[in-house]
Structures are given as structure tokens and as C-alpha cells.
Write a protein that holds these residues in place. Structure first.
Motif, PDB file in Angstrom:
ATOM      1  N   LYS A  59       0.781  -1.087   0.432  1.00 14.22           N
ATOM      2  CA  LYS A  59       0.157   0.088   0.344  1.00 14.22           C
ATOM      3  C   LYS A  59       0.736   1.044  -0.516  1.00 14.22           C
ATOM      4  CE  LYS A  59      -4.033  -2.032   2.384  1.00 14.22           C
ATOM      5  NZ  LYS A  59      -4.480  -1.343   3.873  1.00 14.22           N
ATOM      6  N   TYR A  60       0.555   2.649  -0.974  1.00  8.49           N
ATOM      7  CA  TYR A  60       1.313   3.151  -1.132  1.00  8.49           C
ATOM      8  C   TYR A  60       0.839   4.297  -0.050  1.00  8.49           C
ATOM      9  CZ  TYR A  60       3.567   1.519  -4.853  1.00  8.49           C
ATOM     10  OH  TYR A  60       4.615   1.149  -5.492  1.00  8.49           O
ATOM     11  N   THR A  61       1.881   5.269   1.121  1.00 11.65           N
ATOM     12  CA  THR A  61       1.104   5.859   2.067  1.00 11.65           C
ATOM     13  C   THR A  61       1.701   7.388   1.677  1.00 11.65           C
ATOM     14  OG1 THR A  61       3.735   5.687   2.939  1.00 11.65           O
ATOM     15  CG2 THR A  61       1.898   4.090   3.635  1.00 11.65           C
ATOM     16  N   ILE A  62       1.300   7.355   0.424  1.00 12.84           N
ATOM     17  CA  ILE A  62       2.421   8.721   0.329  1.00 12.84           C
ATOM     18  C   ILE A  62       1.064   9.538  -0.278  1.00 12.84           C
ATOM     19  CG2 ILE A  62       2.919   8.452  -2.714  1.00 12.84           C
ATOM     20  CD1 ILE A  62       4.903  10.459  -2.430  1.00 12.84           C
ATOM     21  N   LEU A  63      -0.224   8.810  -0.249  1.00  8.56           N
ATOM     22  CA  LEU A  63      -1.688  10.034  -0.416  1.00  8.56           C
ATOM     23  C   LEU A  63      -2.080   9.510   0.292  1.00  8.56           C
ATOM     24  CD1 LEU A  63      -1.866   8.470  -4.509  1.00  8.56           C
ATOM     25  CD2 LEU A  63      -1.243  10.831  -3.969  1.00  8.56           C
ATOM     26  N   GLN A  64      -2.106   9.258   1.425  1.00 13.68           N
ATOM     27  CA  GLN A  64      -2.850   9.257   2.858  1.00 13.68           C
ATOM     28  C   GLN A  64      -2.993  10.630   3.215  1.00 13.68           C
ATOM     29  OE1 GLN A  64      -1.032   5.990   5.374  1.00 13.68           O
ATOM     30  NE2 GLN A  64      -2.551   4.520   4.281  1.00 13.68           N
ATOM     31  N   GLY A  65      -4.223  10.842   3.801  1.00 13.29           N
ATOM     32  CA  GLY A  65      -4.178  11.769   4.475  1.00 13.29           C
ATOM     33  C   GLY A  65      -4.002  13.390   3.227  1.00 13.29           C
ATOM     34  N   LEU A 118      -7.996  19.210  -3.058  1.00 12.82           N
ATOM     35  CA  LEU A 118      -6.814  19.459  -2.539  1.00 12.82           C
ATOM     36  C   LEU A 118      -6.564  20.797  -3.648  1.00 12.82           C
ATOM     37  CD1 LEU A 118      -3.786  17.916  -2.714  1.00 12.82           C
ATOM     38  CD2 LEU A 118      -4.406  17.115  -5.279  1.00 12.82           C
ATOM     39  N   LEU A 119      -7.280  21.523  -4.301  1.00 10.95           N
ATOM     40  CA  LEU A 119      -6.555  22.664  -4.771  1.00 10.95           C
ATOM     41  C   LEU A 119      -6.587  23.599  -3.978  1.00 10.95           C
ATOM     42  CD1 LEU A 119      -5.413  24.526  -6.521  1.00 10.95           C
ATOM     43  CD2 LEU A 119      -7.605  25.016  -7.637  1.00 10.95           C
ATOM     44  N   LYS A 120      -7.822  23.699  -2.672  1.00  8.65           N
ATOM     45  CA  LYS A 120      -8.171  24.565  -1.872  1.00  8.65           C
ATOM     46  C   LYS A 120      -6.760  24.005  -0.937  1.00  8.65           C
ATOM     47  CE  LYS A 120     -12.213  25.563   1.336  1.00  8.65           C
ATOM     48  NZ  LYS A 120     -13.077  25.586   1.561  1.00  8.65           N
ATOM     49  N   LYS A 121      -7.006  23.612  -0.510  1.00  6.26           N
ATOM     50  CA  LYS A 121      -5.613  22.712   0.746  1.00  6.26           C
ATOM     51  C   LYS A 121      -4.737  23.336   0.439  1.00  6.26           C
ATOM     52  CE  LYS A 121      -3.039  19.140   3.129  1.00  6.26           C
ATOM     53  NZ  LYS A 121      -3.279  18.117   3.638  1.00  6.26           N
ATOM     54  N   ARG A 122      -3.490  22.959  -0.697  1.00 14.12           N
ATOM     55  CA  ARG A 122      -2.826  23.632  -1.240  1.00 14.12           C
ATOM     56  C   ARG A 122      -3.015  25.551  -1.517  1.00 14.12           C
ATOM     57  NH1 ARG A 122      -0.427  19.361   0.058  1.00 14.12           N
ATOM     58  NH2 ARG A 122       0.456  18.574  -1.606  1.00 14.12           N
ATOM     59  N   VAL A 123      -3.662  25.731  -1.506  1.00 12.47           N
ATOM     60  CA  VAL A 123      -3.976  27.742  -1.159  1.00 12.47           C
ATOM     61  C   VAL A 123      -3.877  28.106  -0.063  1.00 12.47           C
ATOM     62  CG1 VAL A 123      -5.103  29.622  -1.780  1.00 12.47           C
ATOM     63  CG2 VAL A 123      -5.021  27.686  -3.456  1.00 12.47           C
ATOM     64  N   GLU A 124      -4.758  26.968   1.384  1.00  7.20           N
ATOM     65  CA  GLU A 124      -4.189  27.371   2.324  1.00  7.20           C
ATOM     66  C   GLU A 124      -2.606  27.990   3.281  1.00  7.20           C
ATOM     67  OE1 GLU A 124      -7.086  24.877   4.059  1.00  7.20           O
ATOM     68  OE2 GLU A 124      -8.623  26.037   3.593  1.00  7.20           O
ATOM     69  N   LYS A 175       6.705  37.475 -22.743  1.00  7.10           N
ATOM     70  CA  LYS A 175       7.305  37.279 -21.207  1.00  7.10           C
ATOM     71  C   LYS A 175       6.553  36.205 -20.702  1.00  7.10           C
ATOM     72  CE  LYS A 175      10.138  41.281 -20.601  1.00  7.10           C
ATOM     73  NZ  LYS A 175      10.351  41.936 -19.367  1.00  7.10           N
ATOM     74  N   TYR A 176       7.141  35.503 -19.708  1.00  5.55           N
ATOM     75  CA  TYR A 176       6.256  35.321 -19.724  1.00  5.55           C
ATOM     76  C   TYR A 176       5.936  35.883 -17.730  1.00  5.55           C
ATOM     77  CZ  TYR A 176       7.943  30.538 -21.031  1.00  5.55           C
ATOM     78  OH  TYR A 176       8.446  29.670 -22.006  1.00  5.55           O
ATOM     79  N   GLU A 177       4.805  35.417 -17.862  1.00  8.65           N
ATOM     80  CA  GLU A 177       3.947  35.521 -16.090  1.00  8.65           C
ATOM     81  C   GLU A 177       3.938  35.069 -14.812  1.00  8.65           C
ATOM     82  OE1 GLU A 177       0.256  37.729 -16.910  1.00  8.65           O
ATOM     83  OE2 GLU A 177       0.986  39.164 -18.203  1.00  8.65           O
ATOM     84  N   PHE A 178       3.670  34.651 -13.925  1.00  9.94           N
ATOM     85  CA  PHE A 178       3.478  33.759 -12.815  1.00  9.94           C
ATOM     86  C   PHE A 178       2.414  34.229 -12.433  1.00  9.94           C
ATOM     87  CE2 PHE A 178       7.519  33.895 -14.475  1.00  9.94           C
ATOM     88  CZ  PHE A 178       8.746  32.812 -14.660  1.00  9.94           C
ATOM     89  N   TYR A 179       1.899  32.762 -11.569  1.00 15.13           N
ATOM     90  CA  TYR A 179       0.502  32.608 -11.131  1.00 15.13           C
ATOM     91  C   TYR A 179       0.671  32.503  -9.903  1.00 15.13           C
ATOM     92  CZ  TYR A 179      -1.558  34.891 -15.571  1.00 15.13           C
ATOM     93  OH  TYR A 179      -1.809  35.301 -16.128  1.00 15.13           O
ATOM     94  N   THR A 180       0.245  32.574  -9.070  1.00 14.95           N
ATOM     95  CA  THR A 180       0.376  32.103  -7.456  1.00 14.95           C
ATOM     96  C   THR A 180      -0.805  31.246  -7.114  1.00 14.95           C
ATOM     97  OG1 THR A 180      -0.767  33.621  -6.543  1.00 14.95           O
ATOM     98  CG2 THR A 180       2.343  33.669  -6.076  1.00 14.95           C
ATOM     99  N   TYR A 181      -0.809  30.195  -6.159  1.00 15.13           N
ATOM    100  CA  TYR A 181      -2.341  29.489  -6.050  1.00 15.13           C
ATOM    101  C   TYR A 181      -2.650  29.839  -5.741  1.00 15.13           C
ATOM    102  CZ  TYR A 181       0.511  24.894  -5.515  1.00 15.13           C
ATOM    103  OH  TYR A 181       0.383  23.785  -5.179  1.00 15.13           O
ATOM    104  N   GLY A 182      -2.739  31.443  -4.843  1.00 13.10           N
ATOM    105  CA  GLY A 182      -4.254  32.213  -4.473  1.00 13.10           C
ATOM    106  C   GLY A 182      -4.643  32.752  -5.988  1.00 13.10           C
TER     107      GLY A 182
END
Length: 75
Positions: A5-11, A19-25, A41-48
């Protein structure tokens, strides 16, 4: 042969929106996306910023009548 069993995805949240909401928080100011603008030119966007765009897009879809289970194509 035993299957491990892979534990990397647990939690982790079970859906992409959660998942996106958790990363933003956790990291609202970390860059998630880069895109070239009209000037090349490159524009960068944050999680928020990305999350705000996702929410705005979801409201736009609701406004035109898209509901859960509707088919939507993104090009």
C-alpha cells in the motif's frame, strides 16, 4: 507476491478541488503556473491567484446553466 500500500497519498483530499483548496491554504503565494503573455514574457500565477480564477470560472459555468454531470469541453 504482496502488493504494498502506498502511504504517500494518505491524508490527502480525495478530489482535485479539495486538494487545490488545501494547497492554497498552505501556500497561497507559491507559483503554480507560468504562461507567456502577448509580448512573449512569462507571467507567473500563485496558488491564490489560480484558485481565484478557478472559482470565477466555476461561477461563470453555473451562470450559463452548467450543473453537476453536465458535459463540458475545454479547448
Amino acid at each position: 507476491m504482496r502488493i504494498r500500500k502506498y502511504t504517500i497519498l494518505q491524508g490527502l483530499p480525495k478530489t482535485l478541488p479539495l486538494l487545490l483548496k488545501k494547497r492554497v491554504e498552505e501556500n497561497p503565494n507559491i507559483n503554480i503556473q507560468a504562461a507567456k503573455n502577448k509580448n512573449g514574457k512569462y507571467e507567473f500565477y500563485t496558488y491564490g491567484e489560480f484558485y481565484e480564477n478557478v472559482i470565477a470560472f466555476s461561477y461563470a459555468l453555473k451562470k450559463i446553466g452548467v450543473t453537476r454531470g453536465s458535459n463540458v469541453a475545454l479547448i
